[in-house]
Design an enzyme around this catalytic site. Sequence first.
Site, PDB file in Angstrom:
ATOM      1  N   ARG A  75     -44.831 -57.990 -27.595  1.00 15.25           N
ATOM      2  CA  ARG A  75     -44.390 -57.942 -26.029  1.00 15.25           C
ATOM      3  C   ARG A  75     -45.269 -56.574 -25.734  1.00 15.25           C
ATOM      4  O   ARG A  75     -45.612 -56.457 -24.505  1.00 15.25           O
ATOM      5  CB  ARG A  75     -42.964 -57.355 -26.095  1.00 15.25           C
ATOM      6  CG  ARG A  75     -41.940 -58.765 -26.239  1.00 15.25           C
ATOM      7  CD  ARG A  75     -40.617 -58.254 -26.812  1.00 15.25           C
ATOM      8  NE  ARG A  75     -39.726 -57.547 -25.889  1.00 15.25           N
ATOM      9  CZ  ARG A  75     -38.647 -56.898 -26.165  1.00 15.25           C
ATOM     10  NH1 ARG A  75     -38.415 -56.912 -27.443  1.00 15.25           N
ATOM     11  NH2 ARG A  75     -38.052 -56.288 -25.258  1.00 15.25           N
TER      12      ARG A  75
ATOM     13  N   ARG B 229     -43.578 -57.531 -13.292  1.00  8.72           N
ATOM     14  CA  ARG B 229     -44.293 -57.306 -14.623  1.00  8.72           C
ATOM     15  C   ARG B 229     -45.669 -58.057 -14.318  1.00  8.72           C
ATOM     16  O   ARG B 229     -46.305 -57.782 -15.455  1.00  8.72           O
ATOM     17  CB  ARG B 229     -43.579 -58.277 -15.521  1.00  8.72           C
ATOM     18  CG  ARG B 229     -42.444 -57.394 -16.479  1.00  8.72           C
ATOM     19  CD  ARG B 229     -41.852 -58.314 -17.501  1.00  8.72           C
ATOM     20  NE  ARG B 229     -41.387 -57.823 -18.664  1.00  8.72           N
ATOM     21  CZ  ARG B 229     -40.283 -57.533 -18.871  1.00  8.72           C
ATOM     22  NH1 ARG B 229     -38.952 -57.639 -18.071  1.00  8.72           N
ATOM     23  NH2 ARG B 229     -39.805 -56.875 -19.908  1.00  8.72           N
TER      24      ARG B 229
ATOM     25  N   ARG C 218     -30.783 -58.036 -30.073  1.00 11.78           N
ATOM     26  CA  ARG C 218     -31.533 -58.919 -29.344  1.00 11.78           C
ATOM     27  C   ARG C 218     -32.587 -59.578 -30.443  1.00 11.78           C
ATOM     28  O   ARG C 218     -33.213 -59.035 -31.257  1.00 11.78           O
ATOM     29  CB  ARG C 218     -32.424 -58.318 -28.261  1.00 11.78           C
ATOM     30  CG  ARG C 218     -31.495 -57.913 -27.080  1.00 11.78           C
ATOM     31  CD  ARG C 218     -32.259 -57.366 -26.170  1.00 11.78           C
ATOM     32  NE  ARG C 218     -33.509 -57.553 -25.653  1.00 11.78           N
ATOM     33  CZ  ARG C 218     -34.458 -57.302 -24.561  1.00 11.78           C
ATOM     34  NH1 ARG C 218     -33.964 -56.203 -23.958  1.00 11.78           N
ATOM     35  NH2 ARG C 218     -35.519 -57.532 -24.382  1.00 11.78           N
TER      36      ARG C 218
ATOM     37  N   ARG D  89     -32.683 -51.067 -32.334  1.00 12.52           N
ATOM     38  CA  ARG D  89     -31.803 -51.173 -31.169  1.00 12.52           C
ATOM     39  C   ARG D  89     -30.735 -52.196 -31.466  1.00 12.52           C
ATOM     40  O   ARG D  89     -30.913 -53.134 -31.956  1.00 12.52           O
ATOM     41  CB  ARG D  89     -32.759 -51.512 -29.906  1.00 12.52           C
ATOM     42  CG  ARG D  89     -31.768 -51.542 -28.588  1.00 12.52           C
ATOM     43  CD  ARG D  89     -32.661 -51.662 -27.514  1.00 12.52           C
ATOM     44  NE  ARG D  89     -33.648 -52.748 -27.343  1.00 12.52           N
ATOM     45  CZ  ARG D  89     -34.249 -52.898 -26.330  1.00 12.52           C
ATOM     46  NH1 ARG D  89     -34.334 -51.707 -25.464  1.00 12.52           N
ATOM     47  NH2 ARG D  89     -35.195 -53.790 -26.181  1.00 12.52           N
TER      48      ARG D  89
ATOM     49  N   LYS E 281     -35.687 -48.178 -19.469  1.00 14.88           N
ATOM     50  CA  LYS E 281     -35.627 -48.674 -18.149  1.00 14.88           C
ATOM     51  C   LYS E 281     -34.003 -49.132 -17.763  1.00 14.88           C
ATOM     52  O   LYS E 281     -33.438 -48.627 -16.898  1.00 14.88           O
ATOM     53  CB  LYS E 281     -36.558 -49.600 -17.648  1.00 14.88           C
ATOM     54  CG  LYS E 281     -37.995 -49.440 -17.855  1.00 14.88           C
ATOM     55  CD  LYS E 281     -38.833 -50.751 -17.458  1.00 14.88           C
ATOM     56  CE  LYS E 281     -38.599 -51.897 -18.381  1.00 14.88           C
ATOM     57  NZ  LYS E 281     -39.031 -51.937 -19.588  1.00 14.88           N
TER      58      LYS E 281
HETATM   59  P1  AMP Z   1     -36.451 -57.219 -20.905  1.00 18.93           P
HETATM   60  O1  AMP Z   1     -34.908 -57.196 -21.073  1.00 18.93           O
HETATM   61  O2  AMP Z   1     -36.694 -56.642 -19.553  1.00 18.93           O
HETATM   62  O3  AMP Z   1     -37.208 -56.612 -21.862  1.00 18.93           O
HETATM   63  O4  AMP Z   1     -37.141 -58.763 -20.822  1.00 18.93           O
HETATM   64  C1  AMP Z   1     -36.871 -59.493 -22.102  1.00 18.93           C
HETATM   65  C2  AMP Z   1     -37.666 -60.772 -21.770  1.00 18.93           C
HETATM   66  O5  AMP Z   1     -37.232 -61.618 -20.556  1.00 18.93           O
HETATM   67  C3  AMP Z   1     -39.261 -60.483 -21.676  1.00 18.93           C
HETATM   68  O6  AMP Z   1     -39.882 -60.156 -22.773  1.00 18.93           O
HETATM   69  C4  AMP Z   1     -39.619 -61.671 -20.942  1.00 18.93           C
HETATM   70  O7  AMP Z   1     -39.945 -62.763 -21.802  1.00 18.93           O
HETATM   71  C5  AMP Z   1     -38.536 -62.024 -20.067  1.00 18.93           C
HETATM   72  N1  AMP Z   1     -38.713 -61.313 -18.597  1.00 18.93           N
HETATM   73  C6  AMP Z   1     -38.002 -60.389 -18.114  1.00 18.93           C
HETATM   74  N2  AMP Z   1     -38.158 -60.264 -16.745  1.00 18.93           N
HETATM   75  C7  AMP Z   1     -39.390 -60.861 -16.643  1.00 18.93           C
HETATM   76  C8  AMP Z   1     -40.354 -60.827 -15.447  1.00 18.93           C
HETATM   77  N3  AMP Z   1     -40.145 -60.122 -14.621  1.00 18.93           N
HETATM   78  N4  AMP Z   1     -41.462 -61.834 -15.599  1.00 18.93           N
HETATM   79  C9  AMP Z   1     -41.515 -62.563 -16.914  1.00 18.93           C
HETATM   80  N5  AMP Z   1     -40.663 -62.511 -17.935  1.00 18.93           N
HETATM   81  C10 AMP Z   1     -39.668 -61.806 -17.756  1.00 18.93           C
END
Ligand code: AMP
Length: 220
Positions: A171, A87, A160, A126, A13
Amino acid sequence: MSIILLGPPGAGKGTQAKILEKKRGYVQLSTGDMLRNAVSEGSDLGNKAKEIMNKGEFVPDEIMVGIISEKIKSLGKANFILDGFPRTEGQAVALEKLLKIRSRSLFAVIELKVDDDLLIERVTGRFTCSECGAVYNDSFKVPKNLGVCDFCGNTHFSRRSDDSREVMENRLGVYHKHTAPLLEFYENRGLLRSVDGMSSSEEVEIQISGILDDKIAAKG
Ligand code: AMP
């Protein structure tokens, strides 16, 4: 134009949102990046989010909706791509309301479909350039000159903390339970289109562009 890129962690994404930002000028709204910035700034939000993110859980809906609502407000009429939001169904319903208040609506929801095994391989391998954010992978895409970013020449990379195998498995579980139901939510609204996220990022880009161009042409 408001577009959602929907898919599990590691589906691509962020990569595709960055391409759309560069090629079409749409603004990427990555809630994960916003939270990581808050963590590195050490703000109250960052301190709250850090522990949750390191476990692979979700930050509560009311916090996420507050953050995204402020961002969308600040964008005015600019086109944007949501990467990592919504989400949960609660977030999806809140998004509809906040777009409506601003007389906007969703243009497309594009699902990036990828099998779990490949996601785990992608995410655990990654790493990104600390300077320009270019994304690499131990198995699929290392820099041409090992240790030097192909795009900006920087020699510092980061991983990360939530990209470990254990956290990634959690996740994915959380994704299947809380986010995957959004596919039906948007299918029922006639907004969902899917692309094969297992192909190369160039091929995924072509598929996404095709969907957007078709929809733009159909709108006239
Ligand atoms: P991402 O970079 O999109 O994989 O997000 C990393 C982490 O941020 C996720 O595993 C969640 O812990 C938190 N996070 C990001 N976006 C959301 C969201 N829309 N709702 C809840 N937690 C989020």
